[in-house]
Design a protein around this motif. Sequence first.
Motif, PDB file in Angstrom:
ATOM      1  N   ARG A  73       0.852  -1.178   0.000  1.00  0.00           N
ATOM      2  CA  ARG A  73       0.000   0.000   0.000  1.00  0.00           C
ATOM      3  C   ARG A  73       0.892   1.234   0.000  1.00  0.00           C
ATOM      4  O   ARG A  73       2.051   1.182   0.370  1.00  0.00           O
ATOM      5  N   ARG A 115     -11.630   1.862   1.384  1.00  0.00           N
ATOM      6  CA  ARG A 115     -10.572   2.613   0.707  1.00  0.00           C
ATOM      7  C   ARG A 115     -10.284   3.938   1.400  1.00  0.00           C
ATOM      8  O   ARG A 115      -9.540   4.766   0.888  1.00  0.00           O
ATOM      9  N   ARG A 172      -8.981   1.752   6.328  1.00  0.00           N
ATOM     10  CA  ARG A 172      -7.568   1.389   6.192  1.00  0.00           C
ATOM     11  C   ARG A 172      -6.811   1.547   7.506  1.00  0.00           C
ATOM     12  O   ARG A 172      -5.773   0.930   7.704  1.00  0.00           O
ATOM     13  N   TYR A 218      -2.596   0.470   7.440  1.00  0.00           N
ATOM     14  CA  TYR A 218      -2.148   1.849   7.649  1.00  0.00           C
ATOM     15  C   TYR A 218      -1.889   2.098   9.140  1.00  0.00           C
ATOM     16  O   TYR A 218      -2.607   1.606  10.009  1.00  0.00           O
TER      17      TYR A 218
END
Length: 235
Positions: A89, A127, A131, A137
């Motif tokens: 990512r 999205r 995350r 994240y």
Amino acid sequence: MTTSSDWLAAFPIQPATEAVEALRQAWSELAARPRPNFNPKTKEPALTKRLKVYIENYTARQRGLLGMWVAEDIIGEIDPETGEMLEERRTDIAYGWNDQARDMKLVFEFKRLGKQKSHRDHYLRDRGLARFVTGIYSRRQAVAAMVGVLLDPEPEVVPPIRRALSDKALATVLRLRPNATGSPFDRPSLLFAGADFDTEHERDTALAPTHGHIRVSHFFLPFGYPADTKKKAGC
């Protein structure tokens, strides 16, 4: 067990606040007037790259801000035996800081936001905000930031986002931790004066800091002029 007050007392709020204010100042300056390569029709990755460079070259220097700014920071998982990337990512903007006792990596995830439900879902679901909950994240970080780039007037965009957080199904997906009054968010923010509200989320042990949850501050940034665009939300 670490309590909320324990982690908040240990969190380096001053450098985090300095980073937030540098980013907000840079946005205000760049978005003050239409620019050919920085405007409401500019794609999200282009906006964040330009914003990061402007912060680093101008705003952070003016403020004497220490730490490192990164755009499109690659994060993921790798198989140590084969070298294969198992997951990859890229975060929009991240600010890294440390001293002898503490360290912080503050991730800012940007979304272009109009008043449409599709934009709102894009901001809140897998999205966007998710995350920081079920995705990778801000792994083991206590604080993160969602940043909405406003394409319509704030009253038409932000209140529906706050209302959506009261939906039980969405609250379950986002693993929301209600505050002492039962609200799914804290408004005003408990961390940053420039944030509209905070949300707090449970995370799996492999992703969470020691106290088990992450606090996300939500910022909404307007252009300094009417955002005349009908483009869909960015990824």
